[in-house]
Structures are given as structure tokens and as C-alpha cells.
Design an enzyme around this catalytic site. Structure first.
Site, PDB file in Angstrom:
ATOM      1  N   GLU A  19      -8.194  -3.832  42.722  1.00  0.00           N
ATOM      2  CA  GLU A  19      -8.320  -3.059  41.424  1.00  0.00           C
ATOM      3  C   GLU A  19      -9.178  -3.786  40.463  1.00  0.00           C
ATOM      4  O   GLU A  19      -9.123  -3.501  39.303  1.00  0.00           O
ATOM      5  CB  GLU A  19      -6.896  -2.564  40.968  1.00  0.00           C
ATOM      6  CG  GLU A  19      -6.374  -3.725  40.279  1.00  0.00           C
ATOM      7  CD  GLU A  19      -5.314  -4.439  41.314  1.00  0.00           C
ATOM      8  OE1 GLU A  19      -4.504  -5.019  41.076  1.00  0.00           O
ATOM      9  OE2 GLU A  19      -5.517  -4.319  42.421  1.00  0.00           O
TER      10      GLU A  19
ATOM     11  N   ASP B 141      -9.624  -5.126  35.004  1.00  0.00           N
ATOM     12  CA  ASP B 141      -8.257  -4.868  36.065  1.00  0.00           C
ATOM     13  C   ASP B 141      -7.836  -3.708  35.569  1.00  0.00           C
ATOM     14  O   ASP B 141      -7.210  -3.519  34.432  1.00  0.00           O
ATOM     15  CB  ASP B 141      -7.305  -6.245  35.939  1.00  0.00           C
ATOM     16  CG  ASP B 141      -6.529  -6.168  36.956  1.00  0.00           C
ATOM     17  OD1 ASP B 141      -6.949  -6.935  37.864  1.00  0.00           O
ATOM     18  OD2 ASP B 141      -5.564  -5.702  36.830  1.00  0.00           O
TER      19      ASP B 141
END
Length: 312
Positions: A219, A175
């Protein structure tokens, strides 16, 4: 005519050595040729090599071609391999039986070289076209990585294979830290470029056979690492943290460093009865959560070991 790509693999399964030699001579210019002299050996070799095309003799001792083909069709590792039956039976009924069994074509004996070459060439081209379409359907449009649907499918396949062979499978969740702040500061165009650079870093680190990187959403990225022990996975997580930080993408609003970093959750296990791919992903996700809670810009192993922080 243009020859198929050299990477094409053709597997001949036949219990007659003379037929294998003859077929090999006919098709060797069209791809890498492998052979097996029994159905069982052919299945084992097919699972290891994943050929694009299998030339399968119908009349073999022990396991005949129909039995081999049935196992190919039921095996998720082999379903994409096209099967052409090769047989001395040339009646319409025999041809229909072969096609009904799921073969893409039928080559009668005695073998005619131009016919064999034309049919093999045609089906290798079809396989290449199907692979291209699959790549487009399985690709994330922004980053070029595999999309979540494809990753989930491959995870299930590899999970079953690693359980069958009792091998360690590694999963990595990545992440990008404080990415919303990055987008708010620089805009979505710069945000997209940032994700593309991170994706390139993931591609650099997943080049062994069977390894794949995907975009899991927003993301968040994911990497599948076959035959990877917890120790090797921990080293990979440490390397990946350093690799993403080394991109040097400015991110002055981030909490961990003045450039883009990532938090990483790792899970490696030898799948056992009762384990599931979903539980493995959940374990990696919990490790990712721990990495974020501990300050971001680090990787954490799901078993509790922490590979350590990568300092800016």
C-alpha cells in the site's frame, strides 16, 4: 503507410545549413523536427528535448559525429535516442564504422528522399515499439503506475541531473493508513480497488514533464517531482492528503478518520557531492514515520517542517 505518432521528435545535427534544410523538408511529416549546427549545441538540445531519433552528420568541424555519438551513448538521459549517421562516406568500411559505433542505421550522401523517409519511418516505429515494451515492463500490473524498479532507475537519473544543474529534487512517499484493517474488513478485491483509486489521485497530481508516480510495494506509493522546492513540496503534500481523503472511500476502522487517508513523507534537496538517492529516500521514509507517529492523515517534510494535518 501510417505515419508515426506526432509526438515523435527528430533532431538533426549538421554544420551545413543546406543539408539541414534538405533533411528537414524530407522528414517534417514524420515528427517534430529540431536542428543544431554543431555537436556541442546538438548535445545540449538533445538533453533538453530527449528526441526519439537523431540524424547525425559524421563530418563536422570541431566535434565530429563519432565524438557526439560517444557522448550520447554515455549519457543516461540520451541512451534511448536512436542515432542515424549521415555521411558522404559510402564505403563498406565507413558503414561498418558507423554501425560499430552504436548507430541504428547509415544514410549516405547525396541524400535520396524516399530512402531517408523510409529509414526514418522505420526507426521511429521501432522506437515506438520499444517504448511500448518498456512501458509494459516498467508498469505495476494492479495500478498501472510505474513499478519500483523503474522508479529507482529514474530517481538515480534525475538525482544525477539535478546535481549537475544544481536544481531542487522532490521525493514523496505515501502510505495508505491502516490498510491491513481495510483488507481484513472488506477483502482483497475491495482493497485492490482502493489502491487503484489512490493511484488515480497520484496520476492527477503528477502531470508536469518529468513527474512520475509509482507503486513502491503493497500500500506504499512514491512520487518523483523534478525542480521542486521544499515550499512547493510541502504544498503538494498538503494537497495530496486532501485529495486522497476526498475520495471518500469508507474505512470505519481507521484511526485517523472514517474514510481512507494517507500518511506522507516529503524530501526536497539540491543534491550535493556525497548525497545519494538512497539517503534521500531514507529521509522521506523517516518523515513518513513521523507522520504516522503524529496521528496519520498528514504530510511531514524531512527537514523538520510539518506542512500540517489534513482534517477529515
Amino acid at each position: 503507410m501510417t505515419a508515426p505518432a506526432p509526438k515523435s521528435t527528430i533532431l538533426i545535427i549538421d554544420d551545413n545549413a543546406d543539408t539541414i534544410r534538405l533533411l528537414s523538408a524530407m522528414v517534417r511529416e514524420q515528427g517534430r523536427v529540431l536542428f543544431a549546427t554543431s555537436g556541442a549545441a546538438g548535445l545540449e538540445l538533445a538533453r533538453l528535448q530527449r528526441p526519439q531519433l537523431i540524424l547525425l552528420d559524421v563530418e563536422m568541424q570541431g566535434m565530429d559525429g563519432f565524438a557526439v555519438n560517444e557522448q550520447i551513448r554515455r549519457d543516461p538521459d540520451l541512451r534511448s535516442s536512436a542515432v542515424i549517421f549521415v555521411t558522404a562516406q559510402s564505403s563498406p568500411e565507413a558503414e561498418i564504422a558507423c554501425l560499430d559505433a552504436g548507430a541504428v542505421d547509415f544514410i549516405p550522401k547525396p541524400l535520396n528522399a524516399p530512402v531517408v523517409q523510409a529509414r526514418v519511418r522505420t526507426h521511429l516505429r521501432l522506437q515506438a515499439a520499444l517504448a511500448t515494451l518498456d512501458d509494459l515492463a516498467n508498469q505495476d500490473g494492479l495500478t498501472g503506475l510505474y513499478n519500483r524498479r523503474y522508479f529507482d532507475r529514474q530517481l538515480a537519473t534525475e538525482f544525477a541531473r539535478h546535481r549537475r544543474h544544481q536544481l531542487p529534487l522532490g521525493v514523496v512517499l505515501i502510505d495508505v493508513d491502516d490498510f491491513k484493517l481495510f483488507n481484513d474488513r472488506y477483502g482483497h478485491q475491495r482493497g485492490d480497488a482502493c489502491l487503484q483509486e489512490v493511484a488515480e489521485a497520484l496520476i492527477d497530481g503528477s502531470r508536469r514533464p518529468g513527474e512520475l508516480a509509482g507503486r513502491y510495494g503493497g500500500e506504499e506509493f512514491v512520487v518523483l517531482l523534478p525542480n521542486t522546492t521544499p515550499e512547493a513540496l510541502a504544498r503538494y503534500g498538503e494537497w495530496l492528503c486532501r485529495r486522497i481523503a476526498a475520495l471518500g472511500i469508507p474505512h470505519p476502522g481507521a484511526s485517523a478518520a472514517p474514510h481512507v487517508t494517507a500518511s506522507i513523507g516529503l524530501c526536497s534537496l539540491i543534491p550535493a557531492d556525497g548525497d545519494t538517492p538512497q539517503a534521500m529516500l531514507h529521509a522521506a521514509d523517516m518523515a513518513l514515520y513521523r507522520a504516522k507517529r503524529a496521528g496519520r492523515n498528514r504530510s511531514v517534510l524531512a527537514d523538520g517542517a510539518e506542512p500540517g494535518e489534513q482534517v477529515a
